[in-house]
Design a protein around this motif. Structure first.
Motif, PDB file in Angstrom:
ATOM      1  N   TYR A 283       0.850  -1.182   0.000  1.00  0.00           N
ATOM      2  CA  TYR A 283       0.000   0.000   0.000  1.00  0.00           C
ATOM      3  C   TYR A 283       0.883   1.228   0.000  1.00  0.00           C
ATOM      4  CZ  TYR A 283      -3.815   3.176   1.099  1.00  0.00           C
ATOM      5  OH  TYR A 283      -4.732   4.186   1.050  1.00  0.00           O
ATOM      6  N   ASP A 284       0.780   2.046  -1.037  1.00  0.00           N
ATOM      7  CA  ASP A 284       1.565   3.260  -1.157  1.00  0.00           C
ATOM      8  C   ASP A 284       0.676   4.461  -0.861  1.00  0.00           C
ATOM      9  OD1 ASP A 284       2.393   5.676  -3.080  1.00  0.00           O
ATOM     10  OD2 ASP A 284       4.195   4.578  -2.485  1.00  0.00           O
ATOM     11  N   GLY A 285       1.191   5.381  -0.049  1.00  0.00           N
ATOM     12  CA  GLY A 285       0.378   6.505   0.385  1.00  0.00           C
ATOM     13  C   GLY A 285      -0.174   7.332  -0.750  1.00  0.00           C
ATOM     14  N   GLY A 286       0.614   7.568  -1.786  1.00  0.00           N
ATOM     15  CA  GLY A 286       0.158   8.438  -2.850  1.00  0.00           C
ATOM     16  C   GLY A 286      -0.656   7.744  -3.918  1.00  0.00           C
ATOM     17  N   PHE A 287      -0.542   6.413  -4.034  1.00  0.00           N
ATOM     18  CA  PHE A 287      -1.148   5.720  -5.158  1.00  0.00           C
ATOM     19  C   PHE A 287      -2.115   4.611  -4.748  1.00  0.00           C
ATOM     20  CE2 PHE A 287       3.070   7.219  -6.352  1.00  0.00           C
ATOM     21  CZ  PHE A 287       2.772   8.013  -7.435  1.00  0.00           C
ATOM     22  N   GLY A 288      -2.269   4.336  -3.478  1.00  0.00           N
ATOM     23  CA  GLY A 288      -3.139   3.250  -3.034  1.00  0.00           C
ATOM     24  C   GLY A 288      -2.448   1.912  -3.180  1.00  0.00           C
ATOM     25  N   ASP A 289      -3.206   0.871  -3.512  1.00  0.00           N
ATOM     26  CA  ASP A 289      -2.633  -0.460  -3.671  1.00  0.00           C
ATOM     27  C   ASP A 289      -1.726  -0.499  -4.894  1.00  0.00           C
ATOM     28  OD1 ASP A 289      -3.878  -1.642  -1.474  1.00  0.00           O
ATOM     29  OD2 ASP A 289      -5.714  -1.935  -2.592  1.00  0.00           O
ATOM     30  N   VAL A 290      -0.499  -0.974  -4.699  1.00  0.00           N
ATOM     31  CA  VAL A 290       0.461  -1.111  -5.790  1.00  0.00           C
ATOM     32  C   VAL A 290       0.770  -2.587  -5.950  1.00  0.00           C
ATOM     33  CG1 VAL A 290       2.765  -0.560  -6.625  1.00  0.00           C
ATOM     34  CG2 VAL A 290       1.453   1.163  -5.363  1.00  0.00           C
ATOM     35  N   HIS A 291       0.526  -3.129  -7.132  1.00  0.00           N
ATOM     36  CA  HIS A 291       0.773  -4.543  -7.400  1.00  0.00           C
ATOM     37  C   HIS A 291       1.905  -4.671  -8.411  1.00  0.00           C
ATOM     38  CE1 HIS A 291      -2.856  -6.253  -5.411  1.00  0.00           C
ATOM     39  NE2 HIS A 291      -3.308  -5.022  -5.620  1.00  0.00           N
ATOM     40  N   VAL A 292       2.895  -5.479  -8.057  1.00  0.00           N
ATOM     41  CA  VAL A 292       3.982  -5.791  -8.973  1.00  0.00           C
ATOM     42  C   VAL A 292       3.596  -7.071  -9.703  1.00  0.00           C
ATOM     43  CG1 VAL A 292       6.438  -6.304  -9.191  1.00  0.00           C
ATOM     44  CG2 VAL A 292       5.639  -4.718  -7.413  1.00  0.00           C
ATOM     45  N   VAL A 293       3.429  -7.003 -11.003  1.00  0.00           N
ATOM     46  CA  VAL A 293       2.942  -8.146 -11.776  1.00  0.00           C
ATOM     47  C   VAL A 293       4.043  -8.671 -12.683  1.00  0.00           C
ATOM     48  CG1 VAL A 293       0.571  -7.307 -11.716  1.00  0.00           C
ATOM     49  CG2 VAL A 293       2.042  -6.696 -13.635  1.00  0.00           C
ATOM     50  N   LEU A 294       3.857  -9.927 -13.118  1.00  0.00           N
ATOM     51  CA  LEU A 294       4.792 -10.499 -14.072  1.00  0.00           C
ATOM     52  C   LEU A 294       4.772  -9.701 -15.374  1.00  0.00           C
ATOM     53  CD1 LEU A 294       4.120 -14.346 -13.729  1.00  0.00           C
ATOM     54  CD2 LEU A 294       6.122 -13.094 -12.931  1.00  0.00           C
ATOM     55  N   ARG A 295       5.929  -9.529 -15.968  1.00  0.00           N
ATOM     56  CA  ARG A 295       5.980  -8.898 -17.294  1.00  0.00           C
ATOM     57  C   ARG A 295       5.226  -9.788 -18.281  1.00  0.00           C
ATOM     58  NH1 ARG A 295      11.724  -7.552 -19.952  1.00  0.00           N
ATOM     59  NH2 ARG A 295      11.690  -5.963 -18.297  1.00  0.00           N
ATOM     60  N   PRO A 296       4.439  -9.208 -19.184  1.00  0.00           N
ATOM     61  CA  PRO A 296       3.733 -10.032 -20.180  1.00  0.00           C
ATOM     62  C   PRO A 296       4.713 -10.855 -21.014  1.00  0.00           C
ATOM     63  CG  PRO A 296       2.918  -7.762 -20.194  1.00  0.00           C
ATOM     64  CD  PRO A 296       4.139  -7.775 -19.322  1.00  0.00           C
ATOM     65  N   ARG A 297       4.161 -11.826 -21.741  1.00  0.00           N
ATOM     66  CA  ARG A 297       5.021 -12.657 -22.582  1.00  0.00           C
ATOM     67  C   ARG A 297       5.949 -11.768 -23.419  1.00  0.00           C
ATOM     68  NH1 ARG A 297       1.487 -14.754 -25.863  1.00  0.00           N
ATOM     69  NH2 ARG A 297       1.002 -16.600 -24.599  1.00  0.00           N
ATOM     70  N   THR A 298       7.238 -12.073 -23.324  1.00  0.00           N
ATOM     71  CA  THR A 298       8.238 -11.264 -24.011  1.00  0.00           C
ATOM     72  C   THR A 298       9.200 -12.191 -24.733  1.00  0.00           C
ATOM     73  OG1 THR A 298       8.121  -9.588 -22.251  1.00  0.00           O
ATOM     74  CG2 THR A 298      10.018  -9.499 -23.715  1.00  0.00           C
ATOM     75  N   TYR A 299       9.521 -11.874 -25.973  1.00  0.00           N
ATOM     76  CA  TYR A 299      10.477 -12.702 -26.706  1.00  0.00           C
ATOM     77  C   TYR A 299      11.442 -11.803 -27.460  1.00  0.00           C
ATOM     78  CZ  TYR A 299       6.962 -11.824 -30.334  1.00  0.00           C
ATOM     79  OH  TYR A 299       6.073 -11.213 -31.192  1.00  0.00           O
ATOM     80  N   GLY A 300      12.616 -12.348 -27.724  1.00  0.00           N
ATOM     81  CA  GLY A 300      13.612 -11.548 -28.413  1.00  0.00           C
ATOM     82  C   GLY A 300      14.930 -12.270 -28.537  1.00  0.00           C
ATOM     83  N   ILE A 301      15.930 -11.529 -28.959  1.00  0.00           N
ATOM     84  CA  ILE A 301      17.287 -12.030 -29.112  1.00  0.00           C
ATOM     85  C   ILE A 301      18.224 -11.055 -28.411  1.00  0.00           C
ATOM     86  CG2 ILE A 301      19.153 -12.601 -30.730  1.00  0.00           C
ATOM     87  CD1 ILE A 301      17.044 -13.296 -32.795  1.00  0.00           C
ATOM     88  N   SER A 302      19.173 -11.569 -27.638  1.00  0.00           N
ATOM     89  CA  SER A 302      20.133 -10.703 -26.932  1.00  0.00           C
ATOM     90  C   SER A 302      21.552 -11.088 -27.336  1.00  0.00           C
ATOM     91  CB  SER A 302      19.956 -10.812 -25.434  1.00  0.00           C
ATOM     92  OG  SER A 302      20.285 -12.098 -24.953  1.00  0.00           O
ATOM     93  N   PHE A 303      22.431 -10.072 -27.336  1.00  0.00           N
ATOM     94  CA  PHE A 303      23.836 -10.260 -27.655  1.00  0.00           C
ATOM     95  C   PHE A 303      24.666  -9.747 -26.495  1.00  0.00           C
ATOM     96  CE2 PHE A 303      21.470  -9.525 -31.532  1.00  0.00           C
ATOM     97  CZ  PHE A 303      21.932 -10.502 -32.403  1.00  0.00           C
ATOM     98  N   ASN A 304      25.737 -10.461 -26.159  1.00  0.00           N
ATOM     99  CA  ASN A 304      26.637 -10.037 -25.083  1.00  0.00           C
ATOM    100  C   ASN A 304      28.085 -10.170 -25.550  1.00  0.00           C
ATOM    101  OD1 ASN A 304      24.654  -9.707 -22.809  1.00  0.00           O
ATOM    102  ND2 ASN A 304      24.327 -11.884 -23.212  1.00  0.00           N
ATOM    103  N   TYR A 305      28.888  -9.186 -25.134  1.00  0.00           N
ATOM    104  CA  TYR A 305      30.319  -9.271 -25.405  1.00  0.00           C
ATOM    105  C   TYR A 305      31.045  -8.748 -24.169  1.00  0.00           C
ATOM    106  CZ  TYR A 305      34.937  -8.626 -27.391  1.00  0.00           C
ATOM    107  OH  TYR A 305      36.275  -8.691 -27.608  1.00  0.00           O
ATOM    108  N   PHE A 306      32.038  -9.503 -23.699  1.00  0.00           N
ATOM    109  CA  PHE A 306      32.778  -9.146 -22.496  1.00  0.00           C
ATOM    110  C   PHE A 306      34.231  -8.866 -22.884  1.00  0.00           C
ATOM    111  CE2 PHE A 306      29.590 -12.388 -21.599  1.00  0.00           C
ATOM    112  CZ  PHE A 306      28.767 -11.723 -20.698  1.00  0.00           C
ATOM    113  N   TYR A 307      34.776  -7.791 -22.311  1.00  0.00           N
ATOM    114  CA  TYR A 307      36.160  -7.468 -22.599  1.00  0.00           C
ATOM    115  C   TYR A 307      36.807  -6.880 -21.347  1.00  0.00           C
ATOM    116  CZ  TYR A 307      34.283  -2.721 -23.043  1.00  0.00           C
ATOM    117  OH  TYR A 307      33.664  -1.539 -22.802  1.00  0.00           O
ATOM    118  N   ASN A 308      38.098  -6.994 -21.243  1.00  0.00           N
ATOM    119  CA  ASN A 308      38.861  -6.474 -20.108  1.00  0.00           C
ATOM    120  C   ASN A 308      39.337  -5.053 -20.411  1.00  0.00           C
ATOM    121  OD1 ASN A 308      38.655  -8.881 -18.653  1.00  0.00           O
ATOM    122  ND2 ASN A 308      40.378  -9.777 -19.805  1.00  0.00           N
TER     123      ASN A 308
END
Length: 377
Positions: free
Chosen positions: A352-377
């Motif tokens: 319960y947040d004072g300024g906004f009332g009940d606040v619900h954290v919900v699961l993110r909707p179905r999400t799909y994609g492609i991610s790329f990662n590169y690590f370097y020193n």
């Protein structure tokens, strides 16, 4: 500097913190080993409301600790631990020009554990340990208009009792850990709603309840059935509730009984599973597919569990399925993913947040994609 907007104007929070821990441990093949250490942390925070200093607070804490491991008989090991700490805190209400309020706390926390090695693959253990959380001070967002405001709150402490099993079997291809536990909680720190002129109509401070407990069973298993396969299973069943006490709150009223209320964010059951298969290729590279699944029961975001209508502190039962597949090396990775495959719409946490009332954290909707990662020193 972290900034956000409130109904009465901009609020800026500036904080600064430093912490350091040092440890010294023995390395011996004999019957005794030990570890000693020290910890220090200092932090300060300044709140500014609409360009005017509102509240400043700070804390200093330090502790020293030690633990001894004693193999007192064949297959038996005892652990003795002790921690002493002090915590000093102060708060100044600059808006109302009130005197600085300070508080200091100290605590001694012991630990005792006994391990019994049934054989090279199975160990049984029992432990008793005390935990401590320091008290502190609150900021009066009601500007003196809410008589239920508490300037400070006391420490709370727990005694944790646990019996457990750690084992390896199936020629090292399976690991099973399980435990049953009971936690006795005294003077539990809880959130309490007060009238707020900063984020109307309500804000929150910390206060002390009375006694609570939690008891349950938890287990996890790791399986390696074949080359490149890893399966992880985990679960817990939990009962966590208040034994007595009341709370005064601007939301639900005065002297609201807490006995029987569930502790915040304590679902009755949790289950998780992951399955991954890897294939090696090239030099140090691999491809993989992975499945992650989670299921949890109802829980409550605050106390009392049931606020006045139409509010709701209940988080519903939740399930979540994620799928991933990709390629990775020592310094790079590419993966395709689908999260929340079944597109579940459920609350995983709420408050319960004072300024906004009940606040619900919900699961993110179905999400799909492609991610790329590169690590370097």
């Amino acid at each position: 500097v972290e900034q956000f907007n409130a109904a009465s104007g901009g609020v800026a929070a500036t904080s600064d913190a430093f912490s350091q821990e040092l440890r010294l441990a023995s390395i011996s093949d004999g019957n005794f080993n030990w570890i000693v250490g020290a910890f220090y942390r200092s932090a300060e925070r300044e709140l500014v409301l609409a360009g005017t200093p509102f509240n400043s607070n700070g804390m200093d804490q330090w502790s020293v600790f030690g633990q001894v491991y004693w193999r007192f008989a064949d297959k038996w090991m005892a652990t003795f631990g002790l921690r002493y700490g002090e915590h000093d805190t102060e708060s100044t209400d600059e808006w109302l020009g009130l005197p600085t309020v300070s508080a200091d706390f100290d605590n001694v926390s012991p630990k005792l554990a006994i391990d019994y090695s049934v054989n090279d693959d199975v160990m049984l253990y029992g432990s008793i340990a005390k935990g401590f959380r320091a008290g502190g001070t609150n900021t009066d967002e009601s500007f003196g208009t809410d008589p239920t405001f508490n300037l400070s709150f006391e420490p709370d402490e727990v005694w944790n009792y646990e019996l457990g099993l750690k084992s390896t079997f199936w020629q090292g291809k399976a690991i099973l850990n399980a435990a049953i536990f009971y936690v006795d909680w005294k003077d539990i720190q809880i959130d309490k709603a007060i009238a707020s002129l900063v984020s109307p109509p309500y804000g929150f401070i910390v206060t002390n309840g009375e006694d609570a407990h939690s008891t349950g069973i938890e287990a996890d298993m790791y399986l390696y059935p074949g080359e490149g396969w890893e399966i992880v299973l985990g679960g817990a069943v939990l009962e966590a509730e208040f034994d007595n006490g009341t709370i005064d709150t601007a939301v639900a009223g005065l002297d609201v009984p807490l006995k029987g209320n569930k502790l915040a964010s304590s679902p009755e059951y949790m289950f998780n599973m992951s399955v991954e298969k890897k294939w090696m290729f090239g030099t140090g590279n691999e491809s993989y597919v992975r499945l992650d699944y989670m299921s949890r029961g109802n829980s409550f975001g605050d106390v009392p569990n049931e606020p006045p209508p139409p509010g709701s502190f209940r988080s519903g039962k939740a399930t979540n399925l994620n799928l991933r597949a990709g390629f990775r090396g020592s310094s790079w990775g590419i993966q395709a993913f689908v999260t929340n495959v079944t597109d579940e719409y459920v609350s995983t946490f709420n408050f319960y947040d004072g300024g906004f009332g009940d606040v619900h954290v919900v699961l993110r909707p179905r999400t799909y994609g492609i991610s790329f990662n590169y690590f370097y020193n």
